[in-house]
Design an enzyme around this catalytic site. Structure first.
Site, mmCIF file in Angstrom:
data_model
loop_
_atom_site.group_PDB
_atom_site.id
_atom_site.type_symbol
_atom_site.label_atom_id
_atom_site.label_comp_id
_atom_site.label_asym_id
_atom_site.label_seq_id
_atom_site.Cartn_x
_atom_site.Cartn_y
_atom_site.Cartn_z
ATOM 1 N N HIS A 127 41.773 41.986 27.047
ATOM 2 C CA HIS A 127 42.900 41.125 26.683
ATOM 3 C C HIS A 127 43.108 41.123 25.166
ATOM 4 O O HIS A 127 44.227 40.944 24.691
ATOM 5 C CB HIS A 127 42.658 39.690 27.180
ATOM 6 N N ASP B 135 47.845 34.300 25.803
ATOM 7 C CA ASP B 135 47.519 35.101 26.986
ATOM 8 C C ASP B 135 47.792 34.299 28.265
ATOM 9 O O ASP B 135 47.494 33.099 28.346
ATOM 10 C CB ASP B 135 46.034 35.481 26.934
ATOM 11 N N SER C 84 42.385 50.873 30.075
ATOM 12 C CA SER C 84 41.807 52.204 30.265
ATOM 13 C C SER C 84 42.832 53.137 30.904
ATOM 14 O O SER C 84 42.959 54.305 30.524
ATOM 15 C CB SER C 84 40.548 52.129 31.130
#
Ligand code: UDX
Length: 433
Positions: free
Chosen positions: A26, A114, A332
């Site tokens: 994050h 977030d 990723s």
């Protein structure tokens, strides 16, 4: 030139506070977003909740409001208690920081927070401030989350073996749904309604891939820090090790910052890598090392290197990179696509099964490692998938597709590209408030 001058004027007025959740997956995208805002002339301050989060980049000021997580701590094992501690610390620390900025003559215009911490908006409302939600995962996952939040009691578990039909998404089997959805009571028809409704209510601005620009458009020079690392800095020795390997010859293995494999699966993976007879670089976090088969790292040292953490982008960008065995965390996944690296998808939980679905069936940039009837990975399957991705016509096709996505990624972040445009729109909207 006129345009540039205008951006500078805005910057002296607009101060954005960016507040990532305390997890590597994050922090990284939020830091990259901060850098993009700073590069467009805004003043950005990053709110940190762990002392190891330090920036070497002068365009970002880091302010610590708490120190909550020790290296090696696993949020994953105690999410609720961590969230409680976080909320308590933030409810004091955030207003104090905002007040301090006002005192310094740099009042905060908006806080980008977030989506894991929706309660931040309550704090901001009390302070009379705007908030913007930053969702670190894909748009598809944002829709699923909306469905969960608004219709939490619906069931789709009964759909075993069938596909879920959703607008703008591929057909999804149960195994492709985010793990937080498949436990739920939900009907696909209602899910569809929610998705349509959300799309009409909240035009989501997609930005990214949030990769340092030196890997993509090369517009910004700096790459002092990708994210602010919660882990000991990546081992540069692994880059020297990669330097000694032939082009496209190495399998890179990492399951991100949170996922835990069981000891049995670690053994299967270790044996699968050995059996593939390929060079491999495997990230096993310090907290996971005890699960490796005894003496594995030493015995495998001729072919493989095991490290606790690595500079993943440098690794993926290295010419020796052949493929990436990944848990399909969203970062990723985007990093591999943006650097043209084909994947072996081994999704674990949350958004990862859905990301894997896109990697394999939509973007055709990887294969999915099938699990056995108990949901475990097996050495033979791993060996076979490595061959599939690294060899023959199928391997070539996956590589070609991955490289095509790299070009798409570059276009998105280039000046005038979709990501760049959406960031500009966000900044213009701030100016109207
Ligand atoms: C979490 C979730 O699990 C993921 O599914 C979600 O999409 C984002 O939040 P995580 O599991 O850590 O993240 O995975 P990922 O999203 O891939 O983020 C890991 C980050 O750590 C990546 O940016 C990667 O480059 C970095 N990393 C990983 C390193 O820098 N070095 C390493 O050795 C391993």
């Amino acid at each position: 030139e006129k345009m540039e001058r205008q951006e500078v004027v805005t910057s002296s007025k607009t101060h954005v506070l960016l507040f990532p959740f305390t997890a590597q997956g994050h922090i990284n995208p939020m830091v990259q977003f901060s850098k993009r805002l700073a590069s467009k002339g805004l003043k950005v301050t990053l709110v940190a909740t762990n002392k190891s989060m330090q920036s070497q980049d002068s365009s970002i000021k880091v302010e610590h409001i708490a120190n909550l997580l020790d290296e090696g701590d696993q949020i994953i094992n105690s999410v609720d208690s961590f969230l409680d501690r976080l909320q308590v610390a933030v409810s004091h620390g955030l207003p104090e920081l905002i007040e301090k900025q006002k005192g310094l003559g740099c009042p905060v215009k908006i806080v980008v927070y977030d989506s894991t911490m929706p309660w931040v908006l309550d704090i901001l409302h009390k302070l009379g401030l705007y908030g913007a939600v930053f969702h670190t995962q894909s748009s598809a996952i944002a829709f699923f989350l909306g469905a969960k939040i608004f219709h939490g009691s619906l069931k789709i578990g009964s759909l075993e073996g069938e596909n879920v039909v959703l607008p703008s998404m591929p057909l999804m089997g149960v195994k492709d749904l985010p793990s937080f959805i498949s436990d739920m009571d939900a009907y696909p028809a209602l899910l569809r309604l929610v998705v349509n409704w959300m799309a009409s209510q909240w035009p989501i601005k997609t930005i990214g891939p949030t990769i340092p620009s030196m890997y993509l458009d090369k517009r910004l020079e700096d790459d002092k820090d990708y994210g602010l690392s919660l882990f000991k800095p990546g081992d540069e020795d692994c880059i020297k090790w990669l330097d000694t390997k032939e082009s496209g010859s190495v399998v890179y293995v990492s399951f991100g910052s949170l996922a835990n494999l069981g000891e049995d699966e670690m053994e299967e993976l270790a044996c699968g890598l050995k059996q593939s007879n390929r060079y491999f670089l495997w990230v096993v976090r310090a907290s996971e090392v005890s699960k490796l088969p005894t003496n594995f790292a030493t015995e495998a040292s001729e072919k493989g290197l095991v490290v606790n953490w690595c500079p993943q982008l440098k690794v993926l960008a290295h010419p020796a990179m052949g493929c990436f065995m990944t848990h399909c965390g969203w970062n990723s996944t985007l990093e591999a696509l943006s650097l043209g690296v084909p994947m072996l998808a081994v999704p674990q939980w949350t958004d990862q099964p859905t990301n894997a679905k896109y990697v394999v069936d939509i973007w055709e940039a990887g294969v999915r490692v099938k699990v056995d009837e108990k949901g475990k990975i097996r050495r033979e399957e791993i060996e076979m998938c490595i061959r599939e991705v690294m060899e023959g016509e199928r391997g070539n096709k996956l590589k070609r597709n991955a490289v095509r996505w790299k070009e798409v990624a570059q276009e998105a972040v280039d000046k005038g590209g979709s990501s760049d445009k959406h960031i500009d729109e966000f900044i213009s909207e701030l100016a109207c408030r």
